[in-house]
Scaffold this motif. Structure first.
Motif, PDB file in Angstrom:
ATOM      1  N   GLU A 673       0.833  -1.173  -0.086  1.00 49.03           N
ATOM      2  CA  GLU A 673       0.102  -0.036  -0.018  1.00 49.03           C
ATOM      3  C   GLU A 673       0.874   1.220  -0.093  1.00 49.03           C
ATOM      4  N   PHE A 674       1.991   1.230   0.890  1.00 52.54           N
ATOM      5  CA  PHE A 674       2.784   2.420   0.933  1.00 52.54           C
ATOM      6  C   PHE A 674       3.532   2.499  -0.455  1.00 52.54           C
ATOM      7  N   SER A 675       3.951   1.496  -1.272  1.00 51.86           N
ATOM      8  CA  SER A 675       4.609   1.170  -2.555  1.00 51.86           C
ATOM      9  C   SER A 675       3.632   2.085  -3.567  1.00 51.86           C
ATOM     10  N   ASP A 676       2.340   1.611  -3.259  1.00 50.97           N
ATOM     11  CA  ASP A 676       1.361   2.123  -4.323  1.00 50.97           C
ATOM     12  C   ASP A 676       1.254   3.704  -4.141  1.00 50.97           C
ATOM     13  N   MET A 677       1.069   4.150  -2.633  1.00 44.58           N
ATOM     14  CA  MET A 677       1.058   5.574  -2.565  1.00 44.58           C
ATOM     15  C   MET A 677       2.347   6.333  -3.098  1.00 44.58           C
ATOM     16  N   GLU A 678       3.605   5.796  -2.907  1.00 44.35           N
ATOM     17  CA  GLU A 678       4.612   6.259  -3.321  1.00 44.35           C
ATOM     18  C   GLU A 678       4.479   6.275  -4.908  1.00 44.35           C
ATOM     19  N   SER A 679       4.070   5.262  -5.572  1.00 45.85           N
ATOM     20  CA  SER A 679       3.963   5.189  -7.176  1.00 45.85           C
ATOM     21  C   SER A 679       3.001   6.340  -7.597  1.00 45.85           C
ATOM     22  N   SER A 680       1.842   6.559  -6.815  1.00 47.28           N
ATOM     23  CA  SER A 680       0.789   7.588  -7.315  1.00 47.28           C
ATOM     24  C   SER A 680       1.388   8.762  -7.181  1.00 47.28           C
ATOM     25  N   ILE A 681       2.152   9.248  -5.945  1.00 46.02           N
ATOM     26  CA  ILE A 681       2.582  10.398  -5.634  1.00 46.02           C
ATOM     27  C   ILE A 681       3.654  10.983  -6.732  1.00 46.02           C
ATOM     28  N   SER A 682       4.464   9.772  -7.060  1.00 43.74           N
ATOM     29  CA  SER A 682       5.538   9.895  -8.274  1.00 43.74           C
ATOM     30  C   SER A 682       4.992  10.195  -9.384  1.00 43.74           C
ATOM     31  N   GLN A 683       3.825   9.806  -9.660  1.00 42.04           N
ATOM     32  CA  GLN A 683       3.135   9.766 -10.964  1.00 42.04           C
ATOM     33  C   GLN A 683       2.615  11.456 -10.932  1.00 42.04           C
ATOM     34  N   LEU A 684       1.834  11.838 -10.037  1.00 45.11           N
ATOM     35  CA  LEU A 684       1.391  13.149  -9.943  1.00 45.11           C
ATOM     36  C   LEU A 684       2.574  14.162  -9.926  1.00 45.11           C
ATOM     37  N   GLN A 685       3.790  13.904  -9.207  1.00 44.01           N
ATOM     38  CA  GLN A 685       4.666  14.760  -9.373  1.00 44.01           C
ATOM     39  C   GLN A 685       5.112  14.857 -10.697  1.00 44.01           C
ATOM     40  N   THR A 686       5.218  13.953 -11.774  1.00 40.51           N
ATOM     41  CA  THR A 686       5.862  13.858 -12.877  1.00 40.51           C
ATOM     42  C   THR A 686       4.866  14.883 -13.759  1.00 40.51           C
ATOM     43  N   MET A 687       3.370  14.526 -13.676  1.00 36.73           N
ATOM     44  CA  MET A 687       2.372  15.143 -14.300  1.00 36.73           C
ATOM     45  C   MET A 687       2.698  16.624 -13.804  1.00 36.73           C
ATOM     46  N   GLN A 688       2.668  17.198 -12.487  1.00 40.16           N
ATOM     47  CA  GLN A 688       2.985  18.321 -12.145  1.00 40.16           C
ATOM     48  C   GLN A 688       4.134  19.226 -12.769  1.00 40.16           C
ATOM     49  N   THR A 689       4.894  18.462 -13.022  1.00 33.20           N
ATOM     50  CA  THR A 689       6.346  18.936 -13.557  1.00 33.20           C
ATOM     51  C   THR A 689       6.184  19.154 -15.160  1.00 33.20           C
ATOM     52  N   ALA A 690       5.492  18.180 -15.764  1.00 33.84           N
ATOM     53  CA  ALA A 690       5.101  18.352 -17.242  1.00 33.84           C
ATOM     54  C   ALA A 690       4.261  19.800 -17.416  1.00 33.84           C
ATOM     55  N   ILE A 691       3.183  19.769 -16.450  1.00 34.57           N
ATOM     56  CA  ILE A 691       2.261  21.018 -16.323  1.00 34.57           C
ATOM     57  C   ILE A 691       3.009  22.250 -16.316  1.00 34.57           C
ATOM     58  N   SER A 692       3.765  22.261 -15.396  1.00 32.79           N
ATOM     59  CA  SER A 692       4.634  23.339 -15.076  1.00 32.79           C
ATOM     60  C   SER A 692       5.582  23.907 -16.235  1.00 32.79           C
ATOM     61  N   SER A 693       6.075  22.729 -16.991  1.00 35.88           N
ATOM     62  CA  SER A 693       6.950  23.114 -18.039  1.00 35.88           C
ATOM     63  C   SER A 693       6.136  23.572 -19.379  1.00 35.88           C
ATOM     64  N   MET A 694       5.099  23.289 -19.411  1.00 37.57           N
ATOM     65  CA  MET A 694       4.125  23.504 -20.442  1.00 37.57           C
ATOM     66  C   MET A 694       3.549  25.074 -20.354  1.00 37.57           C
ATOM     67  N   SER A 695       3.184  25.062 -19.132  1.00 43.18           N
ATOM     68  CA  SER A 695       3.008  26.881 -18.762  1.00 43.18           C
ATOM     69  C   SER A 695       4.059  27.560 -18.879  1.00 43.18           C
ATOM     70  N   SER A 696       5.122  27.060 -18.443  1.00 45.64           N
ATOM     71  CA  SER A 696       6.505  28.093 -18.692  1.00 45.64           C
ATOM     72  C   SER A 696       6.556  28.424 -20.304  1.00 45.64           C
ATOM     73  N   SER A 697       6.558  27.500 -20.996  1.00 43.46           N
ATOM     74  CA  SER A 697       6.740  27.639 -22.327  1.00 43.46           C
ATOM     75  C   SER A 697       5.598  28.616 -23.179  1.00 43.46           C
ATOM     76  N   LEU A 698       4.507  28.432 -22.441  1.00 41.26           N
ATOM     77  CA  LEU A 698       3.265  29.162 -23.098  1.00 41.26           C
ATOM     78  C   LEU A 698       3.356  30.647 -22.654  1.00 41.26           C
ATOM     79  N   GLY A 699       3.938  30.887 -21.502  1.00 43.02           N
ATOM     80  CA  GLY A 699       4.085  32.029 -20.883  1.00 43.02           C
ATOM     81  C   GLY A 699       5.347  32.810 -21.765  1.00 43.02           C
TER      82      GLY A 699
END
Length: 699
Positions: A673-699
């Motif tokens: 369960e903790f491993s799954d939580m870590e995996s989900s958080i990791s995926q969210l962090q990856t998505m957050q990083t991608a969104i932040s990168s796209m926002s920076s390029s549009l700005g």
């Protein structure tokens, strides 16, 4: 069931981590969340393991209780062994003896011999037959070698055995019917004697006397029937050994009136012993009749008889060196003084004939083949003639030995009951549970031992089984009255020896302690813990045995008319107590099994005083509780233990293994369960990083 690696009085951590158990693996955790997930899993598992720890502690407590029962069982086994002899009449039929001259006569009493006194006179001791060489043995004259134990000549080279053709010398002979083979070319005097000595059936021993240079043969037995009869190659005895022909005896002339056979009448009254056969002589007995009787027994006695000069009796040994034993058991003297026998020189050997022992006991005259004469079951040890002065010997009850036997039993009884009292009254420390390995790791060895000593105390506190056993055996010793006992007179008082109290054995008072004049063997406690323990008034016990040893014996050994499970009122106390103890042992074994042979009553092993902070020799075995260990290797099943507690421990083992398996699955689930939580958080962090990168390029 026990733990492998069980500690007995030793301490130290037995914890360990197993991949198959519910242990915790280290690693890098919380990389995505920033949380220490391993620590969180460990905390969750420690909470989940509490029931398992409690189960293992209860298992350990059950083991301690089982071993405590087994130690009580060991003490009862020792008491049972002591009671085995107390049921036997022979224990109370011990005798002792005294003698006014122990250098001449003593008596060894028979078992159960009655008290008696004997006046003993010894007229003649029993002897064996002995024959020796006429002179020193020598090698051939050409040899200057001295014959001794270091330079032994071969038989074929000795004087008397030289032959033009030595190979014709015989190579066998018999002694008293036993055959012996030898080689005259290689055997020596000593080697031949060794062969004779090695055959006990021959009843003869021989040796070479280096001081005189002679060979001596003698019978191992005594009495007029002891003989040395040789056949076969007699040249080895007459030649090599220098042993020659037998002796003969000739009586003086008998001057009585002629009888029916024209030989003179003997004119003597009594009996004559020749070679172990007795002949009754009367004044009208003729010399011819006596000669015919002796001749008829010549094969048996080794002595033949002929009449010479018409009025003299000549006795001749029929063997190579048969001795002639003639004695008069009635007149206690050599028969030569009756018929006037004199010894004729019939060879060069020195010969002493065998003879019986003649003695009298309280005026009764008799004979014996040996100097250990049996009469009325007693053995009279004859060691010298009494020269007309009787030796008085007596047989009496060995009171001291019987008192000591009973005292030893009371000591064993007290030690057993005292141990059981201590276990029954020892208080349980419920605040001290079996230690876990985590707790022990924070303690010193001394502290671990002290903790376990407190945790183990009171395992049998107020235990109903132990209490019932003590009540049963105390009732037998304190209250049993054996019916059918006769009255006895002890110290001038008429009493009935029908209870332990009647012979001076009573319970110790827990309030006032020992009675005046009494001792309490084996007792080291006082007050409440002394309840049921026994004291002995030794003077009263001694007086009872002296006055009526049979009644004291029956008090303990009487079989009674009942059965072990339903004894009758006339059953002896020894048998009753033995049955009660045997029944108690069976109950304990049903409850807890047999166990080891630990002796809790041995010095330094008593667990009755568990307040000691230094003596841990009596600690029960223990294993530190570790829920993370591989329990499959800790449990050691004992398939032969079918006792109640043994089965309980087996059930604990099964439950512990089941719980351990469930905990392992729970740990895996938490980790997943903790491993799954870590995996989900990791995926969210990856998505957050991608969104932040796209926002920076549009700005």
């Amino acid at each position: 069931m026990t733990y492998i690696g069980t500690l007995s009085g030793q301490s130290g951590s037995s914890s360990g981590v197993s991949s198959s158990g519910a242990g915790f693996s280290g690693g890098i955790s919380g990389l995505a969340s920033g949380l220490n997930t391993d620590s969180m899993v460990q905390g969750l598992m420690e909470a989940a393991q509490v029931p398992l720890v409690q189960l293992l502690q209860q298992r350990q407590i059950t083991q301690w209780k089982q071993e405590s029962y087994q130690r009580v069982n060991n003490t009862l086994n020792d008491l049972s062994n002591s009671l085995s002899s107390l049921q036997l009449q022979s224990t109370f039929l011990q005798n002792t003896s005294t003698s006014t001259n122990s250098s001449l006569v003593t008596v060894t009493p028979a078992s159960g011999a009655q008290t008696a006194s004997y006046s003993v006179q010894v007229y003649q001791l029993a002897t064996g037959a002995t024959v020796s060489s006429a002179g020193s043995l020598t090698n051939p004259p050409a040899s200057a070698q001295t014959y001794d134990n270091t330079a032994i000549a071969q038989l074929s080279t000795m004087s008397g055995t030289t032959d033009a053709n030595p190979s014709t010398i015989s190579s066998s002979f018999t002694v008293n019917g036993e055959s012996f083979a030898f080689n005259p070319q290689t055997d020596t005097v000593n080697s031949v004697l060794a062969k004779i000595n090695g055959d006990s059936k021959a009843g003869v021993t021989g040796f070479y006397d280096s001081n005189t240079g002679k060979v001596v043969l003698q019978t191992t037995g005594t009495g007029s029937t002891a003989k040395i009869q040789v056949s076969g190659d007699t040249s080895i005895f007459t030649g090599a050994f220098g042993l020659v022909t037998s002796s003969s005896m000739t009586s003086e002339a008998v001057t009585g009136s002629p009888g029916a056979d024209n030989t003179p009448q003997l004119n003597v009254q009594g009996s004559m012993d020749i070679g172990g056969v007795q002949y009754t002589l009367t004044s009208t007995e003729t010399l011819g009749a006596l000669q015919q009787a002796i001749h008829a027994n010549a094969t048996t006695t080794g002595v033949d008889a002929t009449i010479v000069n018409g009025n003299q009796l000549q006795l001749t040994g029929t063997g190579l060196f048969s001795g002639i034993s003639v004695s008069d058991p009635t007149m206690h003297q050599d028969m030569g003084t009756v018929l006037g026998f004199t010894l004729d020189s019939a060879g060069q050997s020195s010969s002493v004939t065998a003879q019986n022992a003649y003695y009298s006991v309280n005026g009764y005259e008799t004979s014996s083949q040996s100097n250990q004469a049996k009469l009325n079951g007693n053995t009279f040890n004859l060691m010298g003639t009494t020269a007309g002065t009787p030796v008085n010997v007596s047989v009496s009850t060995n009171v001291n030995a019987i008192v000591q036997t009973i005292t030893d039993f009371v000591q064993q009884y007290n030690e057993t009951l005292q141990y059981m009292q201590g276990q029954y009254n020892q208080v349980r420390n419920y605040d001290y549970q079996p230690l876990t390995s985590a707790q022990a790791s924070q303690m010193t060895d001394q502290q671990v031992s002290e903790w376990n000593q407190k945790a183990q105390s009171g395992m049998l506190e107020n235990d109903s089984l132990i209490g019932g056993i003590m009540t049963n055996i105390e009732n037998v010793m304190d209250n049993q009255i054996v019916s059918g006992q006769p009255t006895s007179t002890v110290n001038g008082q008429t009493v009935t020896l029908n209870s332990m109290a009647s012979i001076g054995i009573t319970p110790i008072s827990p309030i006032t302690g020992l009675s005046s004049g009494s001792v309490a063997p084996g007792v080291t406690t006082s007050g409440f813990n002394s309840y049921g323990l026994l004291q002995i008034n030794t003077a009263q016990l001694t007086a009872a045995i002296q006055a009526d040893p049979t009644s004291v014996m029956n008090l303990f050994t009487n079989s009674g008319t009942g059965t072990p499970t339903n004894p009758s009122s006339d059953t002896g106390i020894g048998k009753l107590l033995y049955n009660a103890v045997s029944s108690s042992i069976s109950q304990l074994q049903t409850q807890a099994g047999i166990g080891d042979k630990y002796d809790p009553t041995a010095p330094g092993s008593s667990t009755t005083s568990s307040n000691s902070s230094t003596d841990f020799s009596s600690l029960l075995s223990y294993t530190l509780i570790d829920p993370n260990a591989d329990l499959t290797t800790l449990f050691s099943p004992d398939g032969s233990d079918i006792s109640y507690l043994g089965q309980q421990i087996s059930q604990f083992d099964q439950n512990a293994l089941s719980m351990n398996s469930q905990l392992a699955m729970l740990q895996s689930r938490y980790q997943q369960e903790f491993s799954d939580m870590e995996s989900s958080i990791s995926q969210l962090q990856t998505m957050q990083t991608a969104i932040s990168s796209m926002s920076s390029s549009l700005g």
